[in-house]
Design a protein around this motif. Structure first.
Motif, PDB file in Angstrom:
ATOM      1  N   LEU A  37     -10.145 -46.644  19.957  1.00 28.53           N
ATOM      2  CA  LEU A  37     -10.722 -46.954  18.651  1.00 28.53           C
ATOM      3  C   LEU A  37     -12.008 -46.178  18.444  1.00 28.53           C
ATOM      4  CD1 LEU A  37     -10.264 -50.831  18.582  1.00 28.53           C
ATOM      5  CD2 LEU A  37      -8.852 -49.122  17.447  1.00 28.53           C
ATOM      6  N   THR A  38     -12.241 -45.794  17.214  1.00 26.74           N
ATOM      7  CA  THR A  38     -13.511 -45.153  16.886  1.00 26.74           C
ATOM      8  C   THR A  38     -14.580 -46.241  16.881  1.00 26.74           C
ATOM      9  OG1 THR A  38     -13.276 -45.496  14.506  1.00 26.74           O
ATOM     10  CG2 THR A  38     -12.318 -43.465  15.415  1.00 26.74           C
ATOM     11  N   PRO A  39     -15.861 -45.869  16.960  1.00 27.61           N
ATOM     12  CA  PRO A  39     -16.920 -46.887  16.933  1.00 27.61           C
ATOM     13  C   PRO A  39     -16.855 -47.767  15.674  1.00 27.61           C
ATOM     14  CG  PRO A  39     -17.813 -44.808  17.684  1.00 27.61           C
ATOM     15  CD  PRO A  39     -16.401 -44.541  17.261  1.00 27.61           C
ATOM     16  N   THR A  40     -16.507 -47.179  14.535  1.00 22.40           N
ATOM     17  CA  THR A  40     -16.403 -47.956  13.297  1.00 22.40           C
ATOM     18  C   THR A  40     -15.254 -48.950  13.388  1.00 22.40           C
ATOM     19  OG1 THR A  40     -17.231 -46.064  12.048  1.00 22.40           O
ATOM     20  CG2 THR A  40     -16.112 -47.782  10.795  1.00 22.40           C
ATOM     21  N   GLU A  41     -14.111 -48.498  13.916  1.00 22.07           N
ATOM     22  CA  GLU A  41     -12.965 -49.388  14.070  1.00 22.07           C
ATOM     23  C   GLU A  41     -13.261 -50.491  15.073  1.00 22.07           C
ATOM     24  OE1 GLU A  41      -9.370 -46.172  13.181  1.00 22.07           O
ATOM     25  OE2 GLU A  41     -10.143 -46.397  15.237  1.00 22.07           O
ATOM     26  N   GLN A  42     -13.933 -50.130  16.170  1.00 29.08           N
ATOM     27  CA  GLN A  42     -14.274 -51.124  17.182  1.00 29.08           C
ATOM     28  C   GLN A  42     -15.239 -52.160  16.614  1.00 29.08           C
ATOM     29  OE1 GLN A  42     -12.903 -51.314  20.391  1.00 29.08           O
ATOM     30  NE2 GLN A  42     -13.831 -53.345  20.232  1.00 29.08           N
ATOM     31  N   ALA A  43     -16.185 -51.709  15.790  1.00 31.38           N
ATOM     32  CA  ALA A  43     -17.128 -52.639  15.153  1.00 31.38           C
ATOM     33  C   ALA A  43     -16.382 -53.586  14.222  1.00 31.38           C
ATOM     34  CB  ALA A  43     -18.197 -51.870  14.385  1.00 31.38           C
TER      35      ALA A  43
END
Length: 103
Positions: A37-43
């Motif tokens: 996951l990208t950091p945005t998706e993980q957030a």
């Protein structure tokens, strides 16, 4: 009236079995190689999990409170019935408001 059991024979070729095995193997391999996951998706996932945890906590607290209220009501009713019977057994009357036996 007789019943007969019929069997249908389906001939599978080695090619069909090989293709089926490849499809199943590729399905498992495809699932194993998921992208990170990208950091945005993980957030977003973390935020969603926080919301779920909050809602779960609220639901549990609501359930506990309702069970506690029900228990308190049942306990109060049982206490009143016990005192009423005890007072009657001793030739007295029970006053709910004052919570005492009197003659």
């Amino acid at each position: 009236m007789s019943h007969s059991i019929t069997q249908t024979k389906i001939a599978f070729s080695g090619k069909v079995a090989f293709i089926a095995a490849l499809l199943i193997a590729s399905a498992f391999v495809g699932q194993a190689k998921a992208d990170e996951l990208t950091p945005t998706e993980q957030a977003a996932v973390n935020h969603h999990l926080e919301i779920l945890a909050t809602q779960q906590s609220k639901s549990e607290n609501s359930l506990i409170e309702s069970q506690q209220d029900e228990f308190d009501l049942e306990l109060s009713t049982a206490e009143e019935q016990f005192m009423d019977k005890t007072c009657d057994d001793n030739g007295m009357h029970y006053d709910n408001d004052a919570e005492v036996c009197y003659e």
